[in-house]
Design an enzyme around this catalytic site. Sequence first.
Site, short mmCIF file in Angstrom:
data_model
loop_
_atom_site.label_atom_id
_atom_site.label_comp_id
_atom_site.label_asym_id
_atom_site.label_seq_id
_atom_site.Cartn_x
_atom_site.Cartn_y
_atom_site.Cartn_z
N PRO A 10 -12.63 -21.54 25.32
CG PRO A 10 -14.25 -22.74 25.80
CD PRO A 10 -13.41 -22.68 24.81
CG ASN A 11 -13.83 -20.25 30.82
OD1 ASN A 11 -14.47 -19.46 30.97
ND2 ASN A 11 -13.98 -21.55 30.85
NE ARG A 18 -11.05 -21.68 34.12
CZ ARG A 18 -10.76 -22.67 33.22
NH1 ARG A 18 -10.04 -22.68 32.14
NH2 ARG A 18 -11.25 -24.08 33.50
CE1 TYR A 23 -6.00 -24.47 32.78
CE2 TYR A 23 -7.62 -23.57 34.51
CZ TYR A 23 -7.25 -24.44 33.72
OH TYR A 23 -7.92 -25.44 33.30
CG ASN A 74 -5.45 -24.30 25.33
OD1 ASN A 74 -6.48 -24.97 25.65
ND2 ASN A 74 -4.84 -23.78 26.41
CB ALA A 77 -14.32 -26.51 28.20
CG HIS A 80 -12.44 -32.28 27.66
ND1 HIS A 80 -11.04 -32.95 27.72
CD2 HIS A 80 -12.08 -31.20 28.34
CE1 HIS A 80 -10.48 -32.15 28.42
NE2 HIS A 80 -10.98 -30.96 28.84
CD GLU A 98 -5.19 -31.50 22.11
OE1 GLU A 98 -5.87 -31.81 23.05
OE2 GLU A 98 -5.35 -32.64 21.16
CG HIS A 100 -4.34 -29.13 26.73
ND1 HIS A 100 -5.58 -28.72 26.62
CD2 HIS A 100 -4.26 -29.93 25.74
CE1 HIS A 100 -6.48 -29.32 25.68
NE2 HIS A 100 -5.44 -30.26 25.05
CB SER A 102 -3.19 -27.90 33.38
OG SER A 102 -4.54 -28.16 32.60
NE ARG A 107 -7.15 -29.31 35.68
CZ ARG A 107 -7.57 -28.68 35.19
NH1 ARG A 107 -7.22 -27.94 33.93
NH2 ARG A 107 -8.52 -27.83 35.74
NE ARG A 111 -10.42 -30.28 34.22
CZ ARG A 111 -11.29 -29.08 33.64
NH1 ARG A 111 -10.99 -28.60 32.38
NH2 ARG A 111 -11.73 -28.23 34.57
#
Length: 143
Positions: A10-11, A18, A23, A74, A77, A80, A98, A100, A102, A107, A111
Amino acid sequence: MTEVLVLNGPNLRRLGTREPEIYGADTFDDLVDLCRRTGAELGLKVEVRQTDDEAELVGWVHDAADSRTPIVLNPAAFTHYSYALHDALAQRTAPLIEVHISNPHTREEFRHTSVVSSVANGVIAGFGLTSYTLALQALKTLL
């Protein structure tokens, strides 16, 4: 040429708009271009996908398991809390990295937990879009 899926949760299509302070300013199209170019340099045929739909992502993972297709993921969300994604990934038949943009460990506390990491060959995080380049390089070494 080995086919590789780069799957994004997502996103991620909102890259560039964003939270650019987290990012970066690069767009999703920039990410797609980077992954395809990196893949070509490594002798990999890279297909990049993004979805905001957990069921669609799980379906892609099932298809990859059935076809023995390696994945760079990636989960965003879904990292988690998506036990459905974890269970689908546990059925994998090819390497999984996997990734990411960031570093989740710098954070918010929620997360810091990944339900995906335990079924991945490795995790690369915190290097911006370069995380994807590193993930594809790592994946190549596992093939």
